[in-house]
Design a protein around this motif. Structure first.
Motif, mmCIF file in Angstrom:
data_model
loop_
_atom_site.group_PDB
_atom_site.id
_atom_site.type_symbol
_atom_site.label_atom_id
_atom_site.label_comp_id
_atom_site.label_asym_id
_atom_site.label_seq_id
_atom_site.Cartn_x
_atom_site.Cartn_y
_atom_site.Cartn_z
ATOM 1 N N GLN A 133 -7.450 79.320 14.667
ATOM 2 C CA GLN A 133 -8.144 78.241 15.373
ATOM 3 C C GLN A 133 -8.670 77.191 14.402
ATOM 4 O OE1 GLN A 133 -11.137 80.351 17.578
ATOM 5 N NE2 GLN A 133 -9.742 80.943 19.226
ATOM 6 N N ILE A 134 -9.175 77.637 13.253
ATOM 7 C CA ILE A 134 -9.676 76.692 12.249
ATOM 8 C C ILE A 134 -8.532 75.851 11.694
ATOM 9 C CG2 ILE A 134 -10.763 76.512 9.968
ATOM 10 C CD1 ILE A 134 -12.305 79.100 10.685
ATOM 11 N N GLU A 135 -7.387 76.474 11.462
ATOM 12 C CA GLU A 135 -6.225 75.739 10.955
ATOM 13 C C GLU A 135 -5.761 74.683 11.972
ATOM 14 O OE1 GLU A 135 -5.039 75.770 8.062
ATOM 15 O OE2 GLU A 135 -5.820 77.611 7.165
ATOM 16 N N GLN A 167 -7.669 73.242 14.192
ATOM 17 C CA GLN A 167 -8.679 72.196 14.200
ATOM 18 C C GLN A 167 -8.506 71.247 13.014
ATOM 19 O OE1 GLN A 167 -10.698 71.661 16.698
ATOM 20 N NE2 GLN A 167 -11.672 69.865 15.750
ATOM 21 N N LYS A 168 -8.211 71.819 11.848
ATOM 22 C CA LYS A 168 -7.998 71.011 10.645
ATOM 23 C C LYS A 168 -6.790 70.103 10.803
ATOM 24 C CE LYS A 168 -10.146 73.936 7.112
ATOM 25 N NZ LYS A 168 -9.898 74.760 5.892
ATOM 26 N N GLU A 222 -9.203 82.331 12.189
ATOM 27 C CA GLU A 222 -8.518 81.635 11.102
ATOM 28 C C GLU A 222 -7.470 80.667 11.643
ATOM 29 O OE1 GLU A 222 -5.425 82.875 7.583
ATOM 30 O OE2 GLU A 222 -6.982 84.320 8.144
ATOM 31 N N VAL A 282 -11.879 75.865 17.899
ATOM 32 C CA VAL A 282 -12.642 77.027 17.430
ATOM 33 C C VAL A 282 -13.507 77.563 18.573
ATOM 34 C CG1 VAL A 282 -14.346 77.853 15.767
ATOM 35 C CG2 VAL A 282 -12.667 76.132 15.078
ATOM 36 N N THR A 310 -12.788 71.152 20.536
ATOM 37 C CA THR A 310 -12.547 71.950 19.330
ATOM 38 C C THR A 310 -11.730 73.187 19.686
ATOM 39 O OG1 THR A 310 -13.568 73.222 17.551
ATOM 40 C CG2 THR A 310 -14.778 73.119 19.627
ATOM 41 N N LYS A 313 -16.277 83.175 16.978
ATOM 42 C CA LYS A 313 -16.975 82.829 15.736
ATOM 43 C C LYS A 313 -18.269 83.618 15.583
ATOM 44 C CE LYS A 313 -19.129 78.785 13.525
ATOM 45 N NZ LYS A 313 -19.278 77.319 13.598
ATOM 46 N N GLU A 351 -16.715 78.441 8.841
ATOM 47 C CA GLU A 351 -15.312 78.208 9.196
ATOM 48 C C GLU A 351 -14.464 78.014 7.940
ATOM 49 O OE1 GLU A 351 -15.062 75.082 12.068
ATOM 50 O OE2 GLU A 351 -16.528 76.006 13.411
ATOM 51 N N ASN A 352 -14.644 78.972 7.016
ATOM 52 C CA ASN A 352 -13.942 78.940 5.731
ATOM 53 C C ASN A 352 -12.749 79.897 5.802
ATOM 54 O OD1 ASN A 352 -13.230 79.655 2.943
ATOM 55 N ND2 ASN A 352 -15.026 78.447 2.377
ATOM 56 N N THR A 353 -11.542 79.351 5.774
ATOM 57 C CA THR A 353 -10.341 80.182 5.943
ATOM 58 C C THR A 353 -10.091 81.077 4.729
ATOM 59 O OG1 THR A 353 -8.997 78.325 5.141
ATOM 60 C CG2 THR A 353 -9.183 78.604 7.525
#
Length: 277
Positions: A267-269, A271-272, A265, A13, A11, A18, A90-92
């Motif tokens: 890192q989450i993008e 991962q998505k 943010e 993230v 991951t 976090k 993990e909500n952008t």
């Protein structure tokens, strides 16, 4: 048994980033809730004691300490909640809202700091013109504001707010020389140099009576004659390096949290995008 990390378990993230954001915002979330609770308690207590709370203009809100606590606590509560949930889930969208709010706070603080440090006399004049009459007039009407004014006058050894000093109290209906009150032409006891009776240890609330009728030199032997806004400016100039150091520390901390939020943010993008491919 330890399991090997496989590519499927990878991951982008960072758990460190976090949970650091989550922990910091959880602390501020609790602090915001505390401010709301204390502010509501003070507001209800004032309502029950006086039977009314004046909220007609922006000045009435700014000068009402309980309302300021409720509003400040509400802002801290909402923003830190967005940071907590945004990091944990993990909500952008929430993270973007959180980092934008922090950026706005940072820019507002920088604007106030620049005006205060670069144009101190301009800041003093603005505050005097905006708040002197309202604050002086509200003394005795708002117990919380009265206690705050008394505390400030005793701590900073000042009387009144503007450059007129102790004569500001002529604008108050209780201390005005045309008032039928026994306090006419006087100032609050917190203006007195020696408000406490040394022998009895009691507060002499009559120490400021009739001071407005005296010449400035004579009045200066009994009460502090300078306005509080000027004295606060002088205090700030004397402690400039300390204040600048604290302000710099707060600014760097805010920038660090903004950086962490934007990093998470990103890192989450990533991962998505990895999941989508």
């Amino acid at each position: 048994m330890n399991r090997r990390r496989t590519p499927n378990n990878f991951t982008y993230v960072s758990p460190c980033v976090k949970y650091m954001i989550f922990l910091l915002n959880f602390i501020f979330w609790l602090f915001g809730g505390l401010l709301i609770g204390v502010g509501l308690y003070a507001f209800v207590d004032k309502w029950q004691a006086t039977g009314w709370v004046k909220v007609e203009t922006v000045y009435d809100i700014i000068l009402n300490i309980s309302l300021v606590m409720i509003i400040s606590g509400g802002v801290i509560f909402v923003v830190s909640f967005a940071g907590c949930v945004g990091a944990l889930r993990e909500n952008t969208c929430l993270l973007k809202f959180y980092s934008l709010c922090l950026l706005i706070f940072f820019l507002l603080e920088m604007a106030v700091a620049i005006i205060g440090f670069v144009f101190p006399h301009t800041m003093q004049s603005m505050l005097e013109e905006s708040f002197t009459e309202k604050i002086i007039d509200s003394y005795r009407e708002d117990p919380d504001l009265q206690n705050f004014i008394d505390f400030a006058q005793q701590e900073f050894r000042c009387c009144g707010l503007s450059s007129e000093g102790f004569m500001d109290w002529s604008k108050n209906e209780y201390f005005n020389c045309s008032s039928p009150s026994v306090e006419r032409c006087g100032v609050p006891f917190s203006c007195c140099m020696n408000a406490t009776d040394i022998s009895g240890g009691l507060m002499n609330i009559m120490c400021g009576y009739g001071v407005q009728e005296l010449p400035v030199a004579e009045a200066g032997k009994k009460v502090w004659t300078s306005g509080c806004i000027e004295m606060v400016r002088i205090w700030a100039e004397r402690n400039l390096y300390t204040i600048a150091g604290v302000a710099l520390g707060v600014a760097l901390a805010q920038l660090l949290v903004i950086y962490l939020a934007k990093t998470l943010e990103g890192q989450i993008e990533l991962q998505k995008s990895r999941w989508n491919t």
